[in-house]
Motif scaffolding. Structure first.
Motif, PDB file in Angstrom:
ATOM      1  N   HIS A   1      48.756  49.838  38.250  1.00 15.87           N
ATOM      2  CA  HIS A   1      47.764  49.177  37.384  1.00 15.87           C
ATOM      3  C   HIS A   1      47.732  47.701  37.765  1.00 15.87           C
TER       4      HIS A   1
ATOM      5  N   VAL B   1      46.258  43.935  38.068  1.00 17.04           N
ATOM      6  CA  VAL B   1      45.425  42.980  37.333  1.00 17.04           C
ATOM      7  C   VAL B   1      45.435  41.653  38.081  1.00 17.04           C
TER       8      VAL B   1
ATOM      9  N   GLY C   1      43.032  40.794  31.766  1.00 16.10           N
ATOM     10  CA  GLY C   1      43.365  42.105  32.312  1.00 16.10           C
ATOM     11  C   GLY C   1      44.822  42.423  32.109  1.00 16.10           C
TER      12      GLY C   1
ATOM     13  N   TYR D   1      45.349  43.491  28.392  1.00 18.89           N
ATOM     14  CA  TYR D   1      44.722  44.787  28.147  1.00 18.89           C
ATOM     15  C   TYR D   1      45.556  45.905  28.774  1.00 18.89           C
ATOM     16  N   THR D   2      45.974  45.715  30.001  1.00 14.33           N
ATOM     17  CA  THR D   2      46.760  46.720  30.714  1.00 14.33           C
ATOM     18  C   THR D   2      48.133  46.875  30.088  1.00 14.33           C
ATOM     19  N   LYS D   3      48.760  45.768  29.720  1.00 15.97           N
ATOM     20  CA  LYS D   3      50.084  45.822  29.092  1.00 15.97           C
ATOM     21  C   LYS D   3      50.019  46.612  27.785  1.00 15.97           C
TER      22      LYS D   3
END
Length: 103
Positions: free
Chosen positions: A53, A55, A60, A63-65
């Protein structure tokens, strides 16, 4: 545009998530050895089993975390860690003779 002109601030959030979970679960894994080499092998093998994933921007990253902190994501990561630990434990990349390796 060449590589020199690009900002290379890319981060794989999966690596951070796996490292965090490995840190919290390392002592509980049933391994023949708990040395740093085996730990690195478990990390690398786990990461190869999971989708990265990447970023680039702070938004980003957050959001990804958040997505990687769900119960399902943590279960998927833990499964990869446990499966990787079994493989590493069965075939460590070093001799088992040193007492230092079992710390």
């Amino acid at each position: 545009m060449g590589k020199e002109g690009l900002a290379m601030n890319v981060h794989n959030m999966m690596e951070e998530a796996v490292q965090d979970l490995l840190d919290s679960q390392w002592q509980y894994l049933n391994l023949s050895c708990h040395c740093d080499e085996c730990r690195a092998d478990v990390l690398a093998l786990s990461l190869n089993r999971l989708k990265p994933h990447y970023v680039r921007q702070r938004t980003g990253l957050m959001y990804t975390k958040a997505g990687l902190m769900t119960e399902q994501s943590r279960a998927t990561i833990l499964t990869a860690i446990v499966e990787s630990a079994k493989i590493v434990s069965a075939s460590p990349h070093h001799s088992q003779t040193s007492d230092e390796r079992h710390k």
